[in-house]
Design a protein around this motif. Structure first.
Motif, PDB file in Angstrom:
ATOM      1  N   ILE A  26      27.572  46.276  -1.737  1.00  0.00           N
ATOM      2  CA  ILE A  26      27.672  45.875  -3.146  1.00  0.00           C
ATOM      3  C   ILE A  26      27.121  44.475  -3.349  1.00  0.00           C
ATOM      4  N   PHE A  27      27.542  43.566  -2.493  1.00  0.00           N
ATOM      5  CA  PHE A  27      27.144  42.171  -2.659  1.00  0.00           C
ATOM      6  C   PHE A  27      25.801  41.927  -1.981  1.00  0.00           C
ATOM      7  N   ASN A  28      24.756  42.446  -2.588  1.00  0.00           N
ATOM      8  CA  ASN A  28      23.415  42.145  -2.115  1.00  0.00           C
ATOM      9  C   ASN A  28      22.608  41.622  -3.292  1.00  0.00           C
ATOM     10  N   ASN A  29      21.457  41.108  -2.998  1.00  0.00           N
ATOM     11  CA  ASN A  29      20.682  40.405  -4.025  1.00  0.00           C
ATOM     12  C   ASN A  29      20.297  41.287  -5.209  1.00  0.00           C
ATOM     13  N   SER A  30      20.131  42.587  -4.999  1.00  0.00           N
ATOM     14  CA  SER A  30      19.717  43.457  -6.103  1.00  0.00           C
ATOM     15  C   SER A  30      20.836  43.708  -7.097  1.00  0.00           C
ATOM     16  N   PHE A  31      22.101  43.585  -6.665  1.00  0.00           N
ATOM     17  CA  PHE A  31      23.234  43.839  -7.552  1.00  0.00           C
ATOM     18  C   PHE A  31      23.863  42.563  -8.101  1.00  0.00           C
ATOM     19  N   LEU A  32      23.447  41.419  -7.577  1.00  0.00           N
ATOM     20  CA  LEU A  32      24.121  40.178  -7.950  1.00  0.00           C
ATOM     21  C   LEU A  32      24.098  39.925  -9.448  1.00  0.00           C
ATOM     22  N   VAL A  33      22.949  40.099 -10.088  1.00  0.00           N
ATOM     23  CA  VAL A  33      22.828  39.776 -11.498  1.00  0.00           C
ATOM     24  C   VAL A  33      23.746  40.663 -12.339  1.00  0.00           C
ATOM     25  N   TRP A  34      23.918  41.933 -11.946  1.00  0.00           N
ATOM     26  CA  TRP A  34      24.819  42.828 -12.665  1.00  0.00           C
ATOM     27  C   TRP A  34      26.273  42.416 -12.461  1.00  0.00           C
ATOM     28  N   ILE A  35      26.607  42.005 -11.250  1.00  0.00           N
ATOM     29  CA  ILE A  35      27.971  41.544 -10.979  1.00  0.00           C
ATOM     30  C   ILE A  35      28.294  40.301 -11.803  1.00  0.00           C
ATOM     31  N   VAL A  66      28.930  28.546 -11.056  1.00  0.00           N
ATOM     32  CA  VAL A  66      30.098  28.787 -10.211  1.00  0.00           C
ATOM     33  C   VAL A  66      29.989  30.127  -9.495  1.00  0.00           C
ATOM     34  N   GLU A  67      29.630  31.184 -10.217  1.00  0.00           N
ATOM     35  CA  GLU A  67      29.606  32.530  -9.627  1.00  0.00           C
ATOM     36  C   GLU A  67      28.647  32.634  -8.442  1.00  0.00           C
ATOM     37  N   PRO A  68      27.361  32.295  -8.599  1.00  0.00           N
ATOM     38  CA  PRO A  68      26.464  32.416  -7.440  1.00  0.00           C
ATOM     39  C   PRO A  68      26.792  31.433  -6.329  1.00  0.00           C
ATOM     40  N   GLN A  69      27.304  30.267  -6.673  1.00  0.00           N
ATOM     41  CA  GLN A  69      27.602  29.280  -5.650  1.00  0.00           C
ATOM     42  C   GLN A  69      28.760  29.734  -4.763  1.00  0.00           C
ATOM     43  N   ILE A  70      29.814  30.254  -5.370  1.00  0.00           N
ATOM     44  CA  ILE A  70      30.978  30.677  -4.583  1.00  0.00           C
ATOM     45  C   ILE A  70      30.664  31.946  -3.794  1.00  0.00           C
ATOM     46  N   LEU A  71      29.977  32.893  -4.410  1.00  0.00           N
ATOM     47  CA  LEU A  71      29.645  34.116  -3.673  1.00  0.00           C
ATOM     48  C   LEU A  71      28.719  33.818  -2.498  1.00  0.00           C
ATOM     49  N   HIS A  72      27.838  32.845  -2.652  1.00  0.00           N
ATOM     50  CA  HIS A  72      26.992  32.463  -1.519  1.00  0.00           C
ATOM     51  C   HIS A  72      27.830  31.854  -0.404  1.00  0.00           C
ATOM     52  N   SER A  73      28.840  31.064  -0.779  1.00  0.00           N
ATOM     53  CA  SER A  73      29.692  30.443   0.237  1.00  0.00           C
ATOM     54  C   SER A  73      30.596  31.456   0.918  1.00  0.00           C
ATOM     55  N   GLN A  89      35.428  44.748  -2.887  1.00  0.00           N
ATOM     56  CA  GLN A  89      35.398  44.990  -1.448  1.00  0.00           C
ATOM     57  C   GLN A  89      36.052  46.339  -1.163  1.00  0.00           C
ATOM     58  N   PRO A  90      35.299  47.334  -0.722  1.00  0.00           N
ATOM     59  CA  PRO A  90      35.892  48.672  -0.516  1.00  0.00           C
ATOM     60  C   PRO A  90      37.095  48.667   0.414  1.00  0.00           C
ATOM     61  N   ALA A  91      37.113  47.769   1.398  1.00  0.00           N
ATOM     62  CA  ALA A  91      38.221  47.757   2.345  1.00  0.00           C
ATOM     63  C   ALA A  91      39.465  47.073   1.789  1.00  0.00           C
ATOM     64  N   LEU A  92      39.331  46.289   0.739  1.00  0.00           N
ATOM     65  CA  LEU A  92      40.450  45.529   0.197  1.00  0.00           C
ATOM     66  C   LEU A  92      40.841  45.940  -1.218  1.00  0.00           C
ATOM     67  N   SER A  93      39.906  46.482  -1.954  1.00  0.00           N
ATOM     68  CA  SER A  93      40.119  46.755  -3.372  1.00  0.00           C
ATOM     69  C   SER A  93      41.034  47.956  -3.594  1.00  0.00           C
ATOM     70  N   PRO A  94      41.874  47.909  -4.641  1.00  0.00           N
ATOM     71  CA  PRO A  94      42.635  49.112  -5.008  1.00  0.00           C
ATOM     72  C   PRO A  94      41.733  50.234  -5.508  1.00  0.00           C
ATOM     73  N   GLY A 129      27.869  35.019   1.636  1.00  0.00           N
ATOM     74  CA  GLY A 129      26.576  34.741   2.230  1.00  0.00           C
ATOM     75  C   GLY A 129      25.411  35.406   1.527  1.00  0.00           C
ATOM     76  N   VAL A 130      25.614  35.836   0.263  1.00  0.00           N
ATOM     77  CA  VAL A 130      24.541  36.474  -0.488  1.00  0.00           C
ATOM     78  C   VAL A 130      23.918  35.458  -1.428  1.00  0.00           C
ATOM     79  N   GLY A 131      22.712  35.753  -1.886  1.00  0.00           N
ATOM     80  CA  GLY A 131      22.024  34.808  -2.750  1.00  0.00           C
ATOM     81  C   GLY A 131      21.553  33.608  -1.948  1.00  0.00           C
ATOM     82  N   SER A 132      21.540  32.464  -2.612  1.00  0.00           N
ATOM     83  CA  SER A 132      21.106  31.238  -1.953  1.00  0.00           C
ATOM     84  C   SER A 132      21.665  30.053  -2.724  1.00  0.00           C
TER      85      SER A 132
END
Length: 317
Positions: free
Chosen positions: A171-180, A251-258, A150-155, A261-264
């Motif tokens: 950063i957290f959009n569907n095109s970058f999710l798989v790389w993350i 776990v990763e896609p489920q929590i990031l979706h919650s 998160q640019p606003a929170l990350s060091p 709000g990215v992914g499904s």
């Protein structure tokens, strides 16, 4: 005067023979006592295995075959595979595996060879640094990565903004999710595998390494032509476990979706299975999907073991 006669057993233990040909009483066998004690120790595990391992697998098998479904035997598999969400979830998992598996194997091999070339006083602290990220796993690791990206929170916010990422959604959009997700998996899992592979490297014979040096092999040639072939079994084992873990990503896609709000809720196959079971009440399709994942893991494991000659003896190699 007593008519008892003292005799000895094959172990030298004294036994009293009774008159009239009666056989003497033998002491209790310690082997039988150990066997009963061993069964007593593993009994709780066997009960838990039956209740939470074999039982659910049997239930999933029955549900997947549709034996308890009046709509037909193959309907659970047909519903799972024919679902419009199945192919996108399968594609996401396939791309994730195509990125994470090479990243894990190449990264672990490179870092392990690096540690193996260092002196012991430097290798031990470096191994400790490698294993530290693995201490944070599961949901905690996902949340840590979420705040770090998160640019606003990350060091690392200034660096992220310099690369053009001004906000989290950039950063957290569907095109970058798989790389993350691939980077998360590598950060969490590479440390333990570096320990395993480094241990395998320590077992390489010093005479063999010395012979390679005498033949004029460079450090790169020794690593490629001597060390890597001897690590084949360890790397195949890592490949099988990494594949089995990656195909079940949840776990990763489920929590990031919650959180973001990215992914499904059906980004991965395991998420789709949870949707079937707990949102749609379709346990048959969820069980069918789990059986499909099991079959794929089994086929890949057998293929890797056979093609990689995992069971060959040292003499055959």
């Amino acid at each position: 005067m007593s008519t008892e006669v003292l005799r000895t057993t094959p172990r030298g233990e004294p036994v009293t023979a009774r008159p009239g040909g009666a056989r003497p009483a033998r002491p209790a066998s310690p082997r039988g006592a150990r066997r009963r004690f061993g069964l007593l120790l593993i009994a709780p595990y066997l009960v838990l295995l039956l209740l939470f391992g074999i039982g659910p697998v049997a239930f999933a098998f029955v549900s997947a075959l549709g034996l308890s479904d009046v709509r037909g035997v193959l309907s659970p598999f047909a519903r799972a595979i024919g679902d419009f969400r199945f192919l996108p979830a399968l594609t996401n998992v396939a791309i994730y595996l195509a990125i994470s598996l090479p990243l894990m194997i190449v990264g672990v091999v490179a870092l392990s060879l690096l540690v193996d070339t260092l002196r012991r006083r430097w290798a031990a602290p470096l191994l400790l640094v490698y294993t530290l990220p693995g201490a944070i796993t599961g949901a905690a690791a996902v949340m840590l990565w979420y705040f770090m990206l998160q640019p606003a929170l990350s060091p690392f916010g200034p660096a992220l903004r310099a690369m053009g990422f001004e906000r989290g959604p950039d950063i957290f959009n569907n095109s970058f999710l798989v790389w993350i997700f691939a980077l998360m998996a590598f950060a969490v899992g590479f440390g333990q595998w570096v320990l395993v592979v480094t241990g395998a490297l320590k077992s390489v014979s010093e005479e063999l390494l010395e012979a390679a040096r005498i033949d004029g092999c460079s450090a790169w040639q020794t690593a490629v032509h001597v060390k890597l072939p001897l690590m084949r079994r360890t790397l195949l084992f890592m490949l099988i476990l990494a594949f089995a873990s990656g195909i079940q990503i949840f776990v990763e896609p489920q929590i990031l979706h919650s959180v973001a709000g990215v992914g499904s809720t059906s980004w991965s196959l395991n998420q789709l299975g949870m949707t079937y079971a707990f949102l749609n009440g379709d346990f048959g399709s969820a069980a069918a999907l789990s059986m499909l994942l099991f079959a794929v893991c089994l086929v890949v494991a057998v293929f890797v073991l056979v093609r990689g000659r995992f069971l060959d003896t040292e003499h055959e190699q």
